[in-house]
Motif scaffolding. Sequence first.
Motif, short mmCIF file in Angstrom:
data_model
loop_
_atom_site.label_atom_id
_atom_site.label_comp_id
_atom_site.label_asym_id
_atom_site.label_seq_id
_atom_site.Cartn_x
_atom_site.Cartn_y
_atom_site.Cartn_z
N MET A 196 44.79 36.65 44.09
CA MET A 196 44.42 37.46 45.28
C MET A 196 45.05 38.65 45.37
O MET A 196 45.25 39.31 46.58
N THR A 197 45.64 39.36 44.48
CA THR A 197 46.31 40.58 44.54
C THR A 197 45.39 41.62 45.23
O THR A 197 45.95 42.38 46.11
N PRO A 198 44.26 41.72 44.78
CA PRO A 198 43.30 42.66 45.15
C PRO A 198 42.94 42.57 46.79
O PRO A 198 43.06 43.66 47.44
N LYS A 199 42.92 41.20 47.16
CA LYS A 199 42.78 40.92 48.73
C LYS A 199 44.21 41.49 49.44
O LYS A 199 43.72 41.86 50.88
N VAL A 200 45.26 41.16 48.93
CA VAL A 200 46.73 41.47 49.72
C VAL A 200 46.77 42.95 49.79
O VAL A 200 47.15 43.75 50.85
N LYS A 201 46.64 43.63 48.62
CA LYS A 201 47.02 45.03 48.44
C LYS A 201 45.94 45.93 48.81
O LYS A 201 46.20 46.99 49.42
N MET A 202 44.70 45.63 48.63
CA MET A 202 43.71 46.67 48.85
C MET A 202 42.73 46.00 49.87
O MET A 202 41.67 46.88 50.31
N GLY A 203 42.73 44.91 50.26
CA GLY A 203 41.71 44.30 51.30
C GLY A 203 40.25 44.17 50.71
O GLY A 203 39.19 43.94 51.47
N VAL A 204 40.48 43.96 49.18
CA VAL A 204 39.05 43.78 48.62
C VAL A 204 39.10 42.24 48.05
O VAL A 204 40.12 42.28 47.38
N SER A 205 37.91 41.53 48.18
CA SER A 205 37.77 40.04 47.41
C SER A 205 38.06 40.44 46.00
O SER A 205 37.53 41.42 45.14
N PRO A 206 38.62 39.53 45.22
CA PRO A 206 38.61 39.62 43.75
C PRO A 206 37.40 39.39 43.13
O PRO A 206 37.17 39.84 41.88
N ASN A 207 36.35 38.89 43.60
CA ASN A 207 35.04 38.66 43.31
C ASN A 207 34.48 39.79 43.11
O ASN A 207 33.39 40.23 42.35
N ALA A 208 34.80 40.96 43.80
CA ALA A 208 34.52 42.56 43.76
C ALA A 208 34.47 43.02 42.31
O ALA A 208 33.93 44.09 41.99
N PHE A 209 35.63 42.34 41.56
CA PHE A 209 35.89 43.06 40.17
C PHE A 209 35.58 42.14 38.96
O PHE A 209 36.25 41.92 38.07
N PHE A 210 34.52 41.23 39.14
CA PHE A 210 34.06 40.30 38.16
C PHE A 210 33.77 40.76 37.09
O PHE A 210 33.85 40.19 35.80
N MET A 211 33.31 41.99 37.05
CA MET A 211 32.79 42.85 35.67
C MET A 211 33.99 43.36 34.92
O MET A 211 34.00 43.73 34.00
N VAL A 212 35.12 43.50 35.89
CA VAL A 212 36.42 44.10 35.37
C VAL A 212 37.44 43.08 34.79
O VAL A 212 38.16 43.40 33.82
N LEU A 213 37.13 41.92 35.34
CA LEU A 213 38.49 40.89 34.99
C LEU A 213 38.27 40.66 33.52
O LEU A 213 39.88 40.45 33.15
N PRO A 214 37.43 40.54 32.85
CA PRO A 214 37.71 40.05 31.46
C PRO A 214 38.53 41.18 30.46
O PRO A 214 38.85 41.06 29.52
N PHE A 215 38.69 42.40 31.16
CA PHE A 215 39.28 43.45 30.54
C PHE A 215 40.80 43.83 31.11
O PHE A 215 41.63 44.81 30.21
N VAL A 216 41.25 43.11 32.35
CA VAL A 216 42.24 43.67 32.69
C VAL A 216 43.65 43.38 32.11
O VAL A 216 44.40 44.29 31.90
N LYS A 217 43.79 42.18 31.63
CA LYS A 217 45.00 41.94 30.73
C LYS A 217 45.03 42.57 29.37
O LYS A 217 46.24 43.31 29.15
N ARG A 218 44.11 42.93 29.04
CA ARG A 218 43.99 43.77 27.51
C ARG A 218 44.25 45.30 27.88
O ARG A 218 44.73 46.04 27.23
N MET A 219 43.72 45.57 29.00
CA MET A 219 44.09 47.12 29.66
C MET A 219 45.58 47.22 29.85
O MET A 219 46.07 48.30 29.48
#
Length: 382
Positions: free
Chosen positions: A220-243
């Motif tokens: 829930m970091t995006p929700k806390v830090k940016m006010g954006v639901s983590p679901n908004a980044f579902f296409m980004v999620l698979p690459f976050v750790k590797r980035m």
Amino acid sequence: MGSTPGNSNHNKHSIPIDILDDLCSRFIINLPPEDRGNLVRICFQIELAHWFYLDYYCTDEANRLNPCGIREFAAHIFQHVPQLREHVSSLDAVLDNWREYKQTVPTYGAILLDTDLTHVLLVQSYWTKASWGFPKGKVNEDEEPWKCAVREVLEETGFDISQLINKNDYIEATIHEQIVRLYIIGFIPRDTKFQPRTRNEIKACEWFPLADLPANKKDMTPKVKMGVSPNAFFMVLPFVKRMRRWVNERTSKTCNNTRRTRHKSMGDLEASTSKNKNKTISQGLQIEIQEYQQQNSDQKSKFHGNGTKNGNGNGHSSRKERKVAKRQLFTPQNVQPSISPIEKEISTAPVAPDDYSTFFNFVAPSWANFKFDRRAILDCLT
């Protein structure tokens, strides 16, 4: 426009005939003969026609046409083209087959990172307004992956990465049986102006802190830090750790290079100084100094033993002996040092016990015939 094609005149005429004619002539009618009977290939062309319709016709205020989804648009095309009308009843099955095939076509794009490698550029589509993703798209036939990435990034952001891309530096994942490869482009100034070249496809391009993107579905970091639901980044999620791993590797490498450079300049000097506190000179020079100190001590003892300068006994030392000692103590073997007239005069002059403060020049093996102030050097080393 939600009614079934063929059962509603409203659906049939929601896109003007002249516009359908133009779209079909651009993308459908002129297909090569071998592609006209391939419904999957035709669906790809319908997709291109759909984007053209949205980009050019729906944005024209004179037409005042409402955008529609790919299913409704395909229904109009299938109804309008005589060769396709027979497939109108099975349109849903045709589109499902096309989507299934489409998922097997690789998608290429890029991850753009800012100068500090702390922010990543994401784009927002007009049709997925609640979600963010990377600039990317499907590869064309016979198109090289990196060229596809360059083309898609240029279309969706207006930024040319052709001179920045490394063909071997990318993150690749298989998502829903579709290969997605993203080339990583770092060190992009955050004040770069991004201007999508396709209309009604990309709504916005924005930088997001890499640290605030979700690492998993429950993050829930995006929700806390940016006010954006983590679901908004579902296409980004698979690459976050590797980035993040990619950034950490580059950052660590940079830090190591910095530390290595500092070690070579200051560290070695500090280490050398520290070592010199315990061992200031080489073993050979240490032996020379010890011999000198011993002979110096013996000479002083001889001078102070009898209080006379010219004896041959235990308490006396001749000027000749002292001269030989002075000249040979720091002289390399098989090398005859040149003695100046001044040195000769000093060497043969009477020497009193208190005259050891007199400065003499000498040649030491460790300094390869360089001449130094003997007393000043010995005072520093002892």
